[in-house]
Design a protein around this motif. Sequence first.
Motif, mmCIF file in Angstrom:
data_model
loop_
_atom_site.group_PDB
_atom_site.id
_atom_site.type_symbol
_atom_site.label_atom_id
_atom_site.label_comp_id
_atom_site.label_asym_id
_atom_site.label_seq_id
_atom_site.Cartn_x
_atom_site.Cartn_y
_atom_site.Cartn_z
ATOM 1 N N TYR A 23 36.789 -38.360 53.851
ATOM 2 C CA TYR A 23 36.289 -39.731 54.006
ATOM 3 C C TYR A 23 35.371 -39.802 55.224
ATOM 4 N N PRO A 24 34.180 -40.377 55.071
ATOM 5 C CA PRO A 24 33.243 -40.431 56.202
ATOM 6 C C PRO A 24 33.748 -41.368 57.302
ATOM 7 N N ASP A 25 33.904 -40.839 58.501
ATOM 8 C CA ASP A 25 34.341 -41.660 59.624
ATOM 9 C C ASP A 25 33.448 -41.375 60.824
ATOM 10 N N ASP A 26 33.905 -41.738 62.023
ATOM 11 C CA ASP A 26 33.036 -41.606 63.191
ATOM 12 C C ASP A 26 32.803 -40.158 63.616
ATOM 13 N N ARG A 27 33.425 -39.219 62.921
ATOM 14 C CA ARG A 27 33.156 -37.801 63.189
ATOM 15 C C ARG A 27 32.065 -37.240 62.285
ATOM 16 N N LEU A 28 31.483 -38.098 61.457
ATOM 17 C CA LEU A 28 30.513 -37.629 60.470
ATOM 18 C C LEU A 28 29.348 -36.886 61.123
ATOM 19 N N THR A 29 28.826 -37.416 62.207
ATOM 20 C CA THR A 29 27.675 -36.762 62.851
ATOM 21 C C THR A 29 28.005 -35.325 63.230
ATOM 22 N N GLN A 30 29.197 -35.104 63.774
ATOM 23 C CA GLN A 30 29.618 -33.739 64.111
ATOM 24 C C GLN A 30 29.711 -32.877 62.860
ATOM 25 N N HIS A 31 30.249 -33.441 61.793
ATOM 26 C CA HIS A 31 30.397 -32.679 60.553
ATOM 27 C C HIS A 31 29.030 -32.311 59.964
ATOM 28 N N LEU A 32 28.084 -33.242 60.042
ATOM 29 C CA LEU A 32 26.754 -32.962 59.498
ATOM 30 C C LEU A 32 26.041 -31.903 60.333
ATOM 31 N N THR A 33 26.225 -31.946 61.633
ATOM 32 C CA THR A 33 25.633 -30.918 62.498
ATOM 33 C C THR A 33 26.199 -29.544 62.164
ATOM 34 N N LEU A 34 27.521 -29.481 61.983
ATOM 35 C CA LEU A 34 28.152 -28.220 61.608
ATOM 36 C C LEU A 34 27.647 -27.740 60.254
ATOM 37 N N ALA A 35 27.512 -28.665 59.305
ATOM 38 C CA ALA A 35 27.040 -28.289 57.966
ATOM 39 C C ALA A 35 25.650 -27.671 58.022
ATOM 40 N N LEU A 36 24.773 -28.234 58.843
ATOM 41 C CA LEU A 36 23.426 -27.677 58.970
ATOM 42 C C LEU A 36 23.456 -26.291 59.612
ATOM 43 N N GLN A 37 24.334 -26.116 60.585
ATOM 44 C CA GLN A 37 24.465 -24.793 61.213
ATOM 45 C C GLN A 37 24.986 -23.772 60.211
ATOM 46 N N VAL A 38 25.973 -24.170 59.420
ATOM 47 C CA VAL A 38 26.534 -23.265 58.418
ATOM 48 C C VAL A 38 25.500 -22.963 57.339
ATOM 49 N N ALA A 39 24.751 -23.968 56.932
ATOM 50 C CA ALA A 39 23.751 -23.775 55.878
ATOM 51 C C ALA A 39 22.767 -22.671 56.238
ATOM 52 N N ALA A 40 22.458 -22.552 57.529
ATOM 53 C CA ALA A 40 21.503 -21.538 57.972
ATOM 54 C C ALA A 40 22.045 -20.121 57.814
ATOM 55 N N THR A 41 23.362 -19.973 57.634
ATOM 56 C CA THR A 41 23.978 -18.651 57.491
ATOM 57 C C THR A 41 24.162 -18.256 56.031
ATOM 58 N N GLN A 42 23.836 -19.163 55.110
ATOM 59 C CA GLN A 42 24.179 -18.973 53.708
ATOM 60 C C GLN A 42 22.975 -18.609 52.851
ATOM 61 N N PRO A 43 23.214 -17.950 51.709
ATOM 62 C CA PRO A 43 22.135 -17.795 50.736
ATOM 63 C C PRO A 43 21.715 -19.163 50.222
ATOM 64 N N SER A 44 20.507 -19.260 49.708
ATOM 65 C CA SER A 44 19.943 -20.557 49.332
ATOM 66 C C SER A 44 20.813 -21.379 48.374
ATOM 67 N N PRO A 45 21.414 -20.786 47.327
ATOM 68 C CA PRO A 45 22.206 -21.616 46.406
ATOM 69 C C PRO A 45 23.391 -22.311 47.063
ATOM 70 N N VAL A 46 23.895 -21.732 48.177
ATOM 71 C CA VAL A 46 25.020 -22.338 48.899
ATOM 72 C C VAL A 46 24.511 -23.236 50.024
ATOM 73 N N GLY A 47 23.520 -22.761 50.774
ATOM 74 C CA GLY A 47 23.072 -23.472 51.961
ATOM 75 C C GLY A 47 22.166 -24.654 51.695
ATOM 76 N N THR A 48 21.264 -24.528 50.729
ATOM 77 C CA THR A 48 20.314 -25.617 50.480
ATOM 78 C C THR A 48 21.002 -26.927 50.084
ATOM 79 N N PRO A 49 22.015 -26.906 49.194
ATOM 80 C CA PRO A 49 22.692 -28.169 48.886
ATOM 81 C C PRO A 49 23.394 -28.785 50.094
ATOM 82 N N LEU A 50 23.927 -27.961 50.988
ATOM 83 C CA LEU A 50 24.541 -28.497 52.202
ATOM 84 C C LEU A 50 23.508 -29.225 53.051
#
Length: 215
Positions: A23-50
Amino acid sequence: MKPLAADARNALAWQAQSLLLAYPDDRLTQHLTLALQVAATQPSPVGTPLTRFAEQADRTPLPELAADYVATFDHRKRCCLFLTYYAHGDTRKRGTALLRLKQTYAEAGWRLTDDELPDHLAVVLEFAAAEPATGARLLTEHRAGLELLRLALRDAASPWAHVLDSVSATLPALAGDDREAVLRLAAQGPPEEQVGLDPYASPVLLPDPVVGGPR
Protein backbone atom coordinates in the motif's frame (compact mmCIF):
# COMPACT_ATOMS: atom_id res chain seq x y z
CA MET A 1 31.58 -3.62 -12.40
CA LYS A 2 31.11 -7.38 -12.36
CA PRO A 3 27.58 -8.40 -13.45
CA LEU A 4 25.37 -9.83 -10.71
CA ALA A 5 24.66 -13.55 -10.71
CA ALA A 6 21.11 -14.46 -11.71
CA ASP A 7 20.01 -15.34 -8.16
CA ALA A 8 21.35 -12.09 -6.73
CA ARG A 9 19.85 -10.08 -9.57
CA ASN A 10 16.44 -11.70 -9.10
CA ALA A 11 16.62 -11.21 -5.34
CA LEU A 12 17.08 -7.46 -5.84
CA ALA A 13 14.21 -7.34 -8.31
CA TRP A 14 11.88 -9.27 -6.02
CA GLN A 15 12.67 -6.98 -3.09
CA ALA A 16 11.87 -3.88 -5.14
CA GLN A 17 8.71 -5.45 -6.56
CA SER A 18 7.58 -6.40 -3.06
CA LEU A 19 7.82 -2.81 -1.88
CA LEU A 20 6.02 -1.46 -4.94
CA LEU A 21 3.10 -3.86 -4.41
CA ALA A 22 2.56 -2.68 -0.85
CA TYR A 23 0.00 0.00 0.00
CA PRO A 24 1.46 3.39 -0.97
CA ASP A 25 2.32 5.39 2.15
CA ASP A 26 4.80 8.09 3.18
CA ARG A 27 7.69 5.73 2.43
CA LEU A 28 6.79 5.65 -1.26
CA THR A 29 9.52 8.08 -2.30
CA GLN A 30 12.16 5.84 -0.71
CA HIS A 31 10.67 2.79 -2.40
CA LEU A 32 10.64 4.48 -5.80
CA THR A 33 14.26 5.55 -5.40
CA LEU A 34 15.23 1.99 -4.54
CA ALA A 35 13.25 0.66 -7.50
CA LEU A 36 15.13 2.93 -9.89
CA GLN A 37 18.46 1.84 -8.42
CA VAL A 38 17.49 -1.82 -8.75
CA ALA A 39 16.20 -1.31 -12.29
CA ALA A 40 19.68 -0.20 -13.34
CA THR A 41 21.06 -3.63 -12.31
CA GLN A 42 18.50 -5.64 -14.27
CA PRO A 43 18.08 -6.82 -17.86
CA SER A 44 15.61 -4.67 -19.78
CA PRO A 45 12.53 -6.96 -19.46
CA VAL A 46 12.84 -6.77 -15.65
CA GLY A 47 14.24 -3.27 -15.16
CA THR A 48 12.33 -1.21 -17.70
CA PRO A 49 8.88 -1.93 -16.19
CA LEU A 50 10.19 -0.97 -12.75
CA THR A 51 11.39 2.34 -14.15
CA ARG A 52 8.05 2.95 -15.87
CA PHE A 53 6.12 2.31 -12.68
CA ALA A 54 8.44 4.49 -10.60
CA GLU A 55 8.17 7.39 -13.04
CA GLN A 56 4.38 7.12 -13.25
CA ALA A 57 3.93 6.79 -9.49
CA ASP A 58 6.24 9.75 -8.88
CA ARG A 59 3.97 11.93 -11.05
CA THR A 60 0.84 10.86 -9.14
CA PRO A 61 -0.21 12.55 -5.88
CA LEU A 62 0.08 10.05 -3.02
CA PRO A 63 -3.63 10.20 -1.98
CA GLU A 64 -4.64 9.54 -5.59
CA LEU A 65 -2.26 6.60 -5.90
CA ALA A 66 -3.43 5.15 -2.57
CA ALA A 67 -7.08 5.41 -3.62
CA ASP A 68 -6.24 3.73 -6.93
CA TYR A 69 -4.49 0.91 -5.04
CA VAL A 70 -7.59 0.25 -2.93
CA ALA A 71 -9.91 0.44 -5.95
CA THR A 72 -7.69 -1.95 -7.87
CA PHE A 73 -6.75 -4.60 -5.34
CA ASP A 74 -9.65 -4.44 -2.86
CA HIS A 75 -12.56 -4.16 -5.26
CA ARG A 76 -11.57 -6.23 -8.28
CA LYS A 77 -11.45 -9.99 -7.75
CA ARG A 78 -9.37 -10.53 -10.86
CA CYS A 79 -6.76 -8.17 -9.39
CA CYS A 80 -6.43 -10.09 -6.14
CA LEU A 81 -2.90 -10.07 -4.66
CA PHE A 82 -3.49 -13.29 -2.69
CA LEU A 83 -1.98 -15.99 -4.90
CA THR A 84 -3.75 -19.07 -3.53
CA TYR A 85 -7.10 -17.47 -4.39
CA TYR A 86 -6.49 -18.05 -8.09
CA ALA A 87 -5.91 -21.79 -7.68
CA HIS A 88 -8.38 -22.52 -4.88
CA GLY A 89 -10.82 -19.61 -4.58
CA ASP A 90 -12.80 -19.48 -1.36
CA THR A 91 -12.57 -23.21 -0.66
CA ARG A 92 -11.16 -25.48 2.03
CA LYS A 93 -8.16 -26.25 -0.18
CA ARG A 94 -7.02 -22.67 0.17
CA GLY A 95 -6.53 -23.14 3.90
CA THR A 96 -4.28 -26.13 3.25
CA ALA A 97 -2.28 -24.15 0.69
CA LEU A 98 -1.82 -21.28 3.15
CA LEU A 99 -0.65 -23.69 5.84
CA ARG A 100 1.95 -25.16 3.49
CA LEU A 101 3.24 -21.69 2.72
CA LYS A 102 3.53 -20.89 6.42
CA GLN A 103 5.45 -24.13 6.95
CA THR A 104 7.81 -23.24 4.11
CA TYR A 105 8.49 -19.86 5.70
CA ALA A 106 8.98 -21.42 9.13
CA GLU A 107 11.54 -23.87 7.75
CA ALA A 108 13.55 -20.87 6.56
CA GLY A 109 13.30 -19.19 9.96
CA TRP A 110 10.55 -16.75 9.03
CA ARG A 111 7.56 -15.87 11.20
CA LEU A 112 4.65 -13.81 9.90
CA THR A 113 2.81 -11.28 12.01
CA ASP A 114 -0.86 -11.83 12.82
CA ASP A 115 -2.01 -9.38 10.14
CA GLU A 116 -0.05 -11.01 7.31
CA LEU A 117 -1.33 -13.80 5.08
CA PRO A 118 1.48 -15.86 3.56
CA ASP A 119 0.13 -15.81 0.00
CA HIS A 120 0.05 -12.02 -0.44
CA LEU A 121 2.29 -11.37 -3.44
CA ALA A 122 4.29 -8.70 -1.61
CA VAL A 123 5.07 -11.21 1.16
CA VAL A 124 5.97 -14.00 -1.27
CA LEU A 125 8.30 -11.65 -3.15
CA GLU A 126 9.90 -10.46 0.09
CA PHE A 127 10.53 -14.09 1.05
CA ALA A 128 11.89 -14.83 -2.43
CA ALA A 129 14.34 -11.95 -2.09
CA ALA A 130 15.80 -13.59 1.02
CA GLU A 131 15.48 -17.21 -0.15
CA PRO A 132 15.83 -17.06 -3.97
CA ALA A 133 15.75 -20.79 -4.72
CA THR A 134 12.68 -21.56 -2.62
CA GLY A 135 11.05 -18.26 -3.55
CA ALA A 136 11.46 -18.93 -7.25
CA ARG A 137 9.75 -22.29 -6.78
CA LEU A 138 6.81 -20.70 -4.96
CA LEU A 139 6.38 -18.01 -7.60
CA THR A 140 6.60 -20.56 -10.40
CA GLU A 141 3.97 -22.74 -8.71
CA HIS A 142 1.61 -19.76 -8.94
CA ARG A 143 2.63 -18.84 -12.50
CA ALA A 144 -0.91 -19.09 -13.91
CA GLY A 145 -2.40 -16.87 -11.21
CA LEU A 146 0.38 -14.31 -11.64
CA GLU A 147 -0.24 -14.20 -15.37
CA LEU A 148 -3.98 -13.71 -14.89
CA LEU A 149 -3.25 -10.89 -12.43
CA ARG A 150 -0.83 -9.31 -14.89
CA LEU A 151 -3.38 -9.44 -17.70
CA ALA A 152 -6.16 -8.10 -15.47
CA LEU A 153 -3.99 -5.15 -14.44
CA ARG A 154 -3.15 -4.46 -18.07
CA ASP A 155 -6.84 -4.54 -19.00
CA ALA A 156 -7.51 -2.04 -16.20
CA ALA A 157 -4.67 0.20 -17.43
CA SER A 158 -3.24 0.00 -13.92
CA PRO A 159 0.26 1.32 -13.22
CA TRP A 160 0.88 -1.86 -11.19
CA ALA A 161 0.74 -3.82 -14.44
CA HIS A 162 4.34 -2.65 -14.93
CA VAL A 163 5.34 -4.30 -11.65
CA LEU A 164 3.71 -7.57 -12.71
CA ASP A 165 5.47 -7.32 -16.08
CA SER A 166 8.72 -7.15 -14.12
CA VAL A 167 7.79 -10.09 -11.89
CA SER A 168 6.83 -12.17 -14.92
CA ALA A 169 10.16 -11.43 -16.59
CA THR A 170 12.04 -13.04 -13.67
CA LEU A 171 10.17 -16.34 -14.13
CA PRO A 172 10.16 -19.09 -16.76
CA ALA A 173 7.90 -18.56 -19.75
CA LEU A 174 4.42 -20.04 -19.50
CA ALA A 175 4.37 -23.74 -20.37
CA GLY A 176 1.47 -25.49 -22.05
CA ASP A 177 -0.29 -26.48 -18.83
CA ASP A 178 0.16 -22.98 -17.44
CA ARG A 179 -1.38 -21.45 -20.56
CA GLU A 180 -4.36 -23.75 -20.25
CA ALA A 181 -4.71 -22.83 -16.57
CA VAL A 182 -4.67 -19.12 -17.43
CA LEU A 183 -7.35 -19.60 -20.07
CA ARG A 184 -9.47 -21.64 -17.66
CA LEU A 185 -9.13 -19.08 -14.89
CA ALA A 186 -9.96 -16.25 -17.26
CA ALA A 187 -13.08 -18.05 -18.46
CA GLN A 188 -14.34 -19.57 -15.21
CA GLY A 189 -12.68 -17.71 -12.36
CA PRO A 190 -11.35 -19.39 -9.19
CA PRO A 191 -13.19 -22.37 -7.65
CA GLU A 192 -16.14 -21.67 -5.38
CA GLU A 193 -17.52 -23.46 -2.36
CA GLN A 194 -20.88 -22.67 -0.83
CA VAL A 195 -20.54 -24.13 2.66
CA GLY A 196 -17.83 -24.83 5.20
CA LEU A 197 -15.52 -22.09 4.04
CA ASP A 198 -12.09 -22.03 5.58
CA PRO A 199 -11.44 -19.05 7.87
CA TYR A 200 -8.77 -17.91 5.43
CA ALA A 201 -11.43 -17.34 2.78
CA SER A 202 -11.82 -13.57 3.12
CA PRO A 203 -8.67 -11.76 2.00
CA VAL A 204 -7.54 -8.74 3.97
CA LEU A 205 -5.20 -6.02 2.80
CA LEU A 206 -1.69 -6.37 4.17
CA PRO A 207 0.39 -3.48 5.40
CA ASP A 208 3.75 -2.72 3.87
CA PRO A 209 5.92 -5.83 4.39
CA VAL A 210 8.78 -5.59 6.81
CA VAL A 211 12.03 -5.77 4.89
CA GLY A 212 14.89 -7.72 6.33
CA GLY A 213 16.14 -11.13 7.22
CA PRO A 214 14.43 -14.03 8.95
CA ARG A 215 11.67 -13.05 11.33
